[in-house]
Design a protein around this motif. Structure first.
Motif, PDB file in Angstrom:
ATOM      1  N   ILE A  36      27.399   6.887 -99.068  1.00  0.00           N
ATOM      2  CA  ILE A  36      27.555   7.825 -97.908  1.00  0.00           C
ATOM      3  C   ILE A  36      26.645   7.600 -96.716  1.00  0.00           C
ATOM      4  N   GLU A  37      25.399   7.050 -97.283  1.00  0.00           N
ATOM      5  CA  GLU A  37      24.346   6.624 -96.060  1.00  0.00           C
ATOM      6  C   GLU A  37      25.008   5.461 -95.360  1.00  0.00           C
ATOM      7  N   ALA A  38      25.675   4.302 -96.347  1.00  0.00           N
ATOM      8  CA  ALA A  38      26.092   3.113 -95.799  1.00  0.00           C
ATOM      9  C   ALA A  38      27.328   3.412 -94.848  1.00  0.00           C
ATOM     10  N   VAL A  39      28.151   4.481 -95.217  1.00  0.00           N
ATOM     11  CA  VAL A  39      29.173   4.850 -94.274  1.00  0.00           C
ATOM     12  C   VAL A  39      28.793   5.386 -92.959  1.00  0.00           C
ATOM     13  N   LEU A  40      27.929   6.109 -93.112  1.00  0.00           N
ATOM     14  CA  LEU A  40      27.467   6.748 -91.751  1.00  0.00           C
ATOM     15  C   LEU A  40      26.696   5.756 -90.921  1.00  0.00           C
ATOM     16  N   LEU A  41      26.093   5.031 -91.578  1.00  0.00           N
ATOM     17  CA  LEU A  41      25.231   3.929 -90.452  1.00  0.00           C
ATOM     18  C   LEU A  41      26.408   3.197 -89.978  1.00  0.00           C
ATOM     19  N   ALA A  42      27.386   2.579 -90.874  1.00  0.00           N
ATOM     20  CA  ALA A  42      28.310   1.974 -90.282  1.00  0.00           C
ATOM     21  C   ALA A  42      28.927   2.598 -89.192  1.00  0.00           C
ATOM     22  N   VAL A  43      29.451   3.962 -89.120  1.00  0.00           N
ATOM     23  CA  VAL A  43      30.234   4.613 -88.208  1.00  0.00           C
ATOM     24  C   VAL A  43      29.211   4.875 -86.918  1.00  0.00           C
ATOM     25  N   PHE A  44      27.868   4.844 -87.037  1.00  0.00           N
ATOM     26  CA  PHE A  44      27.055   5.091 -86.021  1.00  0.00           C
ATOM     27  C   PHE A  44      27.054   3.575 -85.038  1.00  0.00           C
ATOM     28  N   LEU A  45      26.906   2.572 -85.946  1.00  0.00           N
ATOM     29  CA  LEU A  45      26.928   1.361 -85.323  1.00  0.00           C
ATOM     30  C   LEU A  45      28.290   0.948 -84.604  1.00  0.00           C
ATOM     31  N   VAL A  46      29.472   1.398 -85.054  1.00  0.00           N
ATOM     32  CA  VAL A  46      30.661   1.117 -84.415  1.00  0.00           C
ATOM     33  C   VAL A  46      30.893   1.967 -83.008  1.00  0.00           C
ATOM     34  N   LEU A  47      30.243   3.299 -83.090  1.00  0.00           N
ATOM     35  CA  LEU A  47      30.433   4.150 -82.072  1.00  0.00           C
ATOM     36  C   LEU A  47      29.315   3.962 -80.890  1.00  0.00           C
ATOM     37  N   PHE A  48      28.155   3.240 -81.134  1.00  0.00           N
ATOM     38  CA  PHE A  48      27.283   3.225 -80.151  1.00  0.00           C
ATOM     39  C   PHE A  48      26.987   1.630 -79.595  1.00  0.00           C
ATOM     40  N   GLN A  49      27.634   0.781 -80.549  1.00  0.00           N
ATOM     41  CA  GLN A  49      27.438  -0.815 -80.211  1.00  0.00           C
ATOM     42  C   GLN A  49      28.125  -1.020 -78.762  1.00  0.00           C
ATOM     43  N   PRO A  50      29.304  -0.445 -78.462  1.00  0.00           N
ATOM     44  CA  PRO A  50      29.731  -0.594 -77.260  1.00  0.00           C
ATOM     45  C   PRO A  50      28.774  -0.031 -76.095  1.00  0.00           C
ATOM     46  N   VAL A  51      28.217   1.101 -76.292  1.00  0.00           N
ATOM     47  CA  VAL A  51      27.470   1.756 -75.186  1.00  0.00           C
ATOM     48  C   VAL A  51      26.114   0.783 -74.873  1.00  0.00           C
ATOM     49  N   LEU A  52      25.642   0.353 -76.114  1.00  0.00           N
ATOM     50  CA  LEU A  52      24.419  -0.523 -75.845  1.00  0.00           C
ATOM     51  C   LEU A  52      24.720  -1.972 -75.099  1.00  0.00           C
ATOM     52  N   THR A  53      26.006  -2.275 -75.463  1.00  0.00           N
ATOM     53  CA  THR A  53      26.338  -3.447 -74.758  1.00  0.00           C
ATOM     54  C   THR A  53      26.773  -3.419 -73.510  1.00  0.00           C
ATOM     55  N   HIS A  54      27.366  -2.340 -73.044  1.00  0.00           N
ATOM     56  CA  HIS A  54      27.673  -1.833 -71.753  1.00  0.00           C
ATOM     57  C   HIS A  54      26.350  -1.635 -71.047  1.00  0.00           C
ATOM     58  N   ALA A  55      25.387  -1.196 -71.472  1.00  0.00           N
ATOM     59  CA  ALA A  55      24.234  -0.788 -70.850  1.00  0.00           C
ATOM     60  C   ALA A  55      23.404  -2.111 -70.448  1.00  0.00           C
ATOM     61  N   THR A  56      23.469  -3.178 -71.373  1.00  0.00           N
ATOM     62  CA  THR A  56      22.862  -4.313 -71.497  1.00  0.00           C
ATOM     63  C   THR A  56      23.465  -5.164 -70.237  1.00  0.00           C
ATOM     64  N   ALA A  57      24.884  -5.014 -70.250  1.00  0.00           N
ATOM     65  CA  ALA A  57      25.416  -5.910 -69.118  1.00  0.00           C
ATOM     66  C   ALA A  57      25.212  -5.248 -67.624  1.00  0.00           C
ATOM     67  N   ARG A  58      25.104  -4.020 -67.728  1.00  0.00           N
ATOM     68  CA  ARG A  58      24.961  -3.459 -66.575  1.00  0.00           C
ATOM     69  C   ARG A  58      23.432  -3.611 -66.029  1.00  0.00           C
ATOM     70  N   ALA A  59      22.557  -3.498 -66.800  1.00  0.00           N
ATOM     71  CA  ALA A  59      21.173  -4.095 -66.390  1.00  0.00           C
ATOM     72  C   ALA A  59      21.094  -5.361 -66.164  1.00  0.00           C
ATOM     73  N   ALA A  60      21.765  -6.318 -66.513  1.00  0.00           N
ATOM     74  CA  ALA A  60      21.722  -7.909 -66.252  1.00  0.00           C
ATOM     75  C   ALA A  60      22.346  -7.899 -64.709  1.00  0.00           C
ATOM     76  N   ARG A  61      23.453  -7.152 -64.598  1.00  0.00           N
ATOM     77  CA  ARG A  61      24.062  -7.251 -63.216  1.00  0.00           C
ATOM     78  C   ARG A  61      23.086  -6.794 -62.297  1.00  0.00           C
ATOM     79  N   ILE A  62      22.518  -5.578 -62.436  1.00  0.00           N
ATOM     80  CA  ILE A  62      21.442  -5.025 -61.645  1.00  0.00           C
ATOM     81  C   ILE A  62      20.393  -6.161 -61.360  1.00  0.00           C
TER      82      ILE A  62
END
Length: 115
Positions: A62-88
Motif C-alpha cells: 500500500i505504501e509503494a502504491v501511494l508513493l507511486a501515485v504521489f509521484l505520478v500526480l506531482f511530477q508534472p507540477v514540479l517539471t512545470h515549475a522548474t521550466a517556468r523558473a528557468a524561463r524567468i
C-alpha cells in the motif's frame, strides 16, 4: 525473487538508465526536463508493481502504491515549475513576448480585426 518481480525491477532500472543518459546528452535544461518524466513516473510505478507482486497489498504494498501515485500526480507540477523558473531566469518573464519590432502580436491583431 519471482521472475515477475525481477522483470518489473529490470524495466524500472532500464527506464532510469535511459532517462539518465538523456539528461547527460541533451543540450539545455528544457530538453533535459523531458527525460525526467519516465524516471519519475514510469520507474516508480514499475517498482510499486514489483513491491505489490512480492508483498501483496500489505503495509509495504500500500505504501509503494501511494508513493507511486504521489509521484505520478506531482511530477508534472514540479517539471512545470522548474521550466517556468528557468524561463524567468533566462528571459526575465515566463510569458511569451512578441520579439518582432513594428509587428503587432497575435492578440493585438485579433483585436484590430474585431473592430
Amino acid at each position: 525473487m519471482t521472475p515477475v518481480v525481477a522483470v518489473l525491477l529490470g524495466l524500472a532500472l532500464v527506464t532510469t538508465v535511459v532517462s539518465a543518459l538523456g539528461l547527460l546528452l541533451m543540450p539545455n535544461l528544457f530538453d533535459r526536463l523531458h527525460y525526467l518524466g519516465p524516471a519519475t513516473t514510469v520507474a516508480p510505478v514499475l517498482v510499486a508493481a514489483a513491491v505489490v507482486a512480492a508483498e501483496a497489498f500489505d503495509h509495504q504494498g500500500i505504501e509503494a502504491v501511494l508513493l507511486a501515485v504521489f509521484l505520478v500526480l506531482f511530477q508534472p507540477v514540479l517539471t512545470h515549475a522548474t521550466a517556468r523558473a528557468a524561463r524567468i531566469r533566462d528571459r526575465g518573464d515566463w510569458r511569451i513576448r512578441d520579439e518582432g519590432k513594428g509587428r503587432r502580436g497575435s492578440t493585438e491583431a485579433a483585436r484590430g480585426r474585431a473592430r
